[in-house]
Design a protein around this motif. Structure first.
Motif, PDB file in Angstrom:
ATOM      1  N   ASN A 148       4.849  12.238 -20.593  1.00 42.24           N
ATOM      2  CA  ASN A 148       4.768  12.692 -21.993  1.00 42.24           C
ATOM      3  C   ASN A 148       3.405  13.306 -22.312  1.00 42.24           C
ATOM      4  O   ASN A 148       2.726  12.920 -23.251  1.00 42.24           O
ATOM      5  CB  ASN A 148       5.107  11.554 -22.976  1.00 42.24           C
ATOM      6  CG  ASN A 148       4.229  10.328 -22.802  1.00 42.24           C
ATOM      7  OD1 ASN A 148       3.642  10.116 -21.753  1.00 42.24           O
ATOM      8  ND2 ASN A 148       4.122   9.524 -23.841  1.00 42.24           N
ATOM      9  N   THR A 162       5.503   8.267 -28.178  1.00 42.92           N
ATOM     10  CA  THR A 162       4.573   9.400 -28.213  1.00 42.92           C
ATOM     11  C   THR A 162       5.176  10.591 -27.458  1.00 42.92           C
ATOM     12  O   THR A 162       5.644  10.437 -26.335  1.00 42.92           O
ATOM     13  CB  THR A 162       3.242   8.993 -27.564  1.00 42.92           C
ATOM     14  OG1 THR A 162       2.748   7.836 -28.237  1.00 42.92           O
ATOM     15  CG2 THR A 162       2.230  10.117 -27.655  1.00 42.92           C
ATOM     16  N   SER A 212       1.400   4.949 -31.453  1.00 41.73           N
ATOM     17  CA  SER A 212       1.544   3.695 -30.706  1.00 41.73           C
ATOM     18  C   SER A 212       0.905   3.815 -29.328  1.00 41.73           C
ATOM     19  O   SER A 212       1.020   4.852 -28.675  1.00 41.73           O
ATOM     20  CB  SER A 212       3.021   3.354 -30.552  1.00 41.73           C
ATOM     21  OG  SER A 212       3.542   2.962 -31.791  1.00 41.73           O
ATOM     22  N   ARG A 258      -2.776  11.292 -20.043  1.00 44.48           N
ATOM     23  CA  ARG A 258      -2.920  12.330 -21.092  1.00 44.48           C
ATOM     24  C   ARG A 258      -3.259  13.735 -20.619  1.00 44.48           C
ATOM     25  O   ARG A 258      -3.559  14.581 -21.459  1.00 44.48           O
ATOM     26  CB  ARG A 258      -3.976  11.905 -22.131  1.00 44.48           C
ATOM     27  CG  ARG A 258      -3.785  10.514 -22.724  1.00 44.48           C
ATOM     28  CD  ARG A 258      -2.460  10.375 -23.386  1.00 44.48           C
ATOM     29  NE  ARG A 258      -2.376   9.186 -24.226  1.00 44.48           N
ATOM     30  CZ  ARG A 258      -1.212   8.680 -24.639  1.00 44.48           C
ATOM     31  NH1 ARG A 258      -0.065   9.233 -24.286  1.00 44.48           N
ATOM     32  NH2 ARG A 258      -1.184   7.619 -25.412  1.00 44.48           N
ATOM     33  N   ASN A 308       4.716   0.724 -28.474  1.00 43.13           N
ATOM     34  CA  ASN A 308       6.177   0.745 -28.346  1.00 43.13           C
ATOM     35  C   ASN A 308       6.584   0.429 -26.913  1.00 43.13           C
ATOM     36  O   ASN A 308       6.074   1.106 -26.016  1.00 43.13           O
ATOM     37  CB  ASN A 308       6.728   2.125 -28.704  1.00 43.13           C
ATOM     38  CG  ASN A 308       6.327   2.571 -30.093  1.00 43.13           C
ATOM     39  OD1 ASN A 308       6.065   1.747 -30.954  1.00 43.13           O
ATOM     40  ND2 ASN A 308       6.275   3.872 -30.295  1.00 43.13           N
TER      41      ASN A 308
END
Ligand code: DOR
Length: 444
Positions: free
Chosen positions: A94, A153, A327, A64, A282
Motif C-alpha cells: 500500500n 491506509t 491508523s 512507505r 487497523n
C-alpha cells in the motif's frame, strides 16, 4: 567479509538452549561448537550471560517507499529494524503508487538492493482487477500476495466477491489477508458519529473497528481458502473469537496459518486513554481479554507467527480528530524487546520466541537457509542481554517519523548486536552505515 566469532552465548534454537561459540564467515554460519576460540576472526564478541537468537523475520511491515517517504523509507525503517534485532522483512504493497504490477514490484526490489539494512521481500498487492499480474508472480522470489479484505491506509481494498474468488482460486503463491468487514465498520462509525459528531474519542476505535467486523471477514477468508485450497495466511489477528478459526500444530501441515503483531500482545483498550491516536491501528487493539487469548494462542500454536505491522505516520498526521487520524504505529525497533517482556513475566519461553519470530516464518514461507542457527545457513543473528534494562527515549528512536508508542517504557532486555547475512549490522548502540540486506529466496 569479516569473520565474526561470538563466544559463550546461550544459543536459543529449535527448542533448545545451549552454551556455545558461533563462527560466522562469508555471510554464513561456518561453525557452532563448544570452543572455537582458536579460530581466526576479525571481530570477537564475548557473549557470556547473553542470549543468541535467530534474527527476527518480520512478515508484515509498511516502509512507505515509494510515495509516502515523509513517513519512512526502506533505508530508514530497515535501519531501525536491525537496531531492534529484525534481520529480514516482508513489505506491504500500500505504497503510492500501490504495488499491484510486476513492474512496480521489480522497482521496489531494485531500491532495496541498494538501501535495505535487513534482508527483504515484497508482497504484490491484490486488487479488484489484477488477477493476471497475480498469476504471473514467481513463488521462488516473491513472498506472497497481500489482500486487503477491509480497507485501511491506501486504496487497495478488494471488495468485489468475484475478484476475491479469483485471487483465492488462482494465486500461485501464499495469500496474506487483512481481515475486517467494511460494512460493519461503516455502520458502527455512523452510530458513533451520531453520538459524538467528529470528536469521537480514540477509545471508541475498538468498538468501531469491532470484534464482529474482524470475525466476519476472517471467517470469510477461511471459508474461501477451504473452498479453493488456497494457502492462506491471516495477518494481525486481534480477537479471542477469531482463535476458533485456527488449529494448533506445526506450520508444515497447515493450509491456513495465523499471525499476531507485537502491539496486540502488549497493549489493550485501557491504553487508549494514555496513548490515544498513537495506538490507533487497523485492526484495532481490543480488550485485555482479547490480548490474553492471543497470548494463549501464541503459546499453543493456533497463532503461528509474531510480526509487527510496522506502519509509521507522522505525529502531525496522527494528532487530529478521530476520523482523520491515520491508523498505524512504528514498531520494528522495539518489537523483540517488547516480546522479551513476556518472557520476564513468565508467559513465553525464549524457545517459543525463536519459534514464532524466526523458525515458523522461515518454514511458513519456505525461506531458503534462514530462520535457524545452523551451520551452513545465512548468519542472521541477534544477541540480546536479557537483563540490561533501558528506557525508550526520543533521542534513540531511529524511525523517520521520530516517535514511538513505547516512549517512557522501560524494557528489561536490550539488543546488543544484530548480524544480517553475516554482516555486523548493529553493535554497541550503532547501526553500521553499509546496508547489507539480501533478497530472500524461497523453496516452495
Ligand atoms: O494500522 C494499520 N496501518 N493497518 C493497516 O492495515 C495498514 C497500516 C498502514 O499502512 O498505515
Amino acid at each position: 567479509m569479516k569473520r565474526i566469532l561470538v563466544t559463550d552465548a546461550r544459543i536459543v534454537n529449535e527448542g533448545k538452549i545451549q552454551n556455545s561459540d558461533v563462527l560466522v564467515a562469508n555471510g554464513r554460519i561456518e561453525a557452532i561448537g563448544g570452543d572455537l576460540s582458536r579460530r581466526d576472526a576479525d571481530i570477537r564478541i564475548e557473549a557470556a550471560g547473553r542470549v543468541l537468537l535467530p534474527g527476527m523475520i518480520d512478515d508484515q511491515v509498511h516502509f512507505r517507499e515509494p510515495g509516502l517517504t515523509r513517513k519512512g523509507d526502506i533505508s530508514s525503517e530497515s535501519r531501525a529494524a536491525v537496531a531492534g534485532g529484525i534481520t529480514s522483512f516482508m513489505e506491504m504493497p500500500n505504497t503510492v503508487p500501490a504495488t499491484t504490477t510486476g513492474e512496480r514490484l521489480a522497482e521496489k526490489f531494485a531500491v532495496a538492493a541498494k538501501s535495505a539494512f535487513a534482508n527483504y521481500s515484497f508482497y504484490l498487492g491484490g486488487a479488484n482487477d489484477n488477477i493476471e499480474e497475480i498469476e504471473r508472480v514467481d513463488s521462488a522470489s516473491v513472498c506472497g500476495v497481500k489482500v486487503f479484505m477491509g480497507s485501511s491506509t491506501g486504496n487497495l481494498l478488494v471488495d468485489d466477491p468475484a475478484a476475491l474468488e479469483a485471487i483465492f482460486s488462482r494465486s500461485p503463491v501464499l495469500v496474506a489477508t487483512h481481515c475486517e468487514d467494511d460494512g460493519i465498520i461503516a455502520k458502527n462509525a455512523a452510530a458513533f458519529r451520531e453520538r459524538y459528531g467528529e470528536a469521537v474519542p480514540m477509545r471508541c476505535h475498538s468498538r468501531i473497528r469491532s470484534a464482529q467486523a474482524c470475525f466476519a471477514s476472517s471467517s470469510l477468508a477461511v471459508d474461501l481458502a477451504r473452498k479453493h485450497g488456497t494457502r492462506l495466511h491471516v495477518l494481525h489477528l486481534t480477537t479471542a473469537r477469531e482463535m476458533e478459526l485456527f488449529s494448533p500444530g506445526p506450520v508444515e501441515g497447515k493450509q491456513i496459518t495465523a499471525e499476531v503483531c507485537v502491539h496486540h500482545l502488549f497493549f489493550c483498550d485501557a491504553d487508549y486513554e494514555r496513548l490515544g491516536a498513537r495506538i490507533k491501528c487497523n485492526p484495532a487493539i481490543k480488550t485485555a481479554a482479547d490480548r490474553d487469548a492471543l497470548i494463549d494462542a501464541v503459546a499453543d500454536g493456533r497463532i503461528d507467527v509474531i510480526a509487527t505491522d510496522h506502519a509509521p505516520h507522522t505525529l502531525g498526521e496522527k494528532d487530529v480528530l478521530y476520523f482523520q487520524s491515520p491508523s498505524g504505529l512504528p514498531l520494528v525497533q522495539h518489537a523483540l524487546v517488547s516480546l522479551l517482556e513476556h518472557v520476564h513475566q513468565g508467559r513465553f519461553s525464549l524457545e517459543l520466541i525463536a519459534e514464532r519470530t524466526a523458525h515458523a516464518p522461515a518454514r511458513l514461507f519456505g525461506i531458503r537457509d534462514r530462520g535457524f542457527i545452523r551451520e551452513g545457513y545465512w548468519a542472521d543473528l541477534v544477541l540480546v542481554d536479557p537483563d540490561r534494562p533501558w528506557q525508550v527515549e526520543l533521542e534513540g528512536i531511529l524511525y523517520k517519523c521520530g516517535w514511538s508508542p513505547f516512549e517512557g517504557q522501560t524494557f528489561r532486555s536490550s539488543v546488543d548486536a544484530t548480524i544480517v547475512s553475516g554482516h555486523l549490522a548493529y553493535f554497541q548502540g550503532k547501526v553500521d552505515p553499509a546496508p547489507a540486506g539480501k533478497r530472500l529466496e524461497f523453496d516452495r
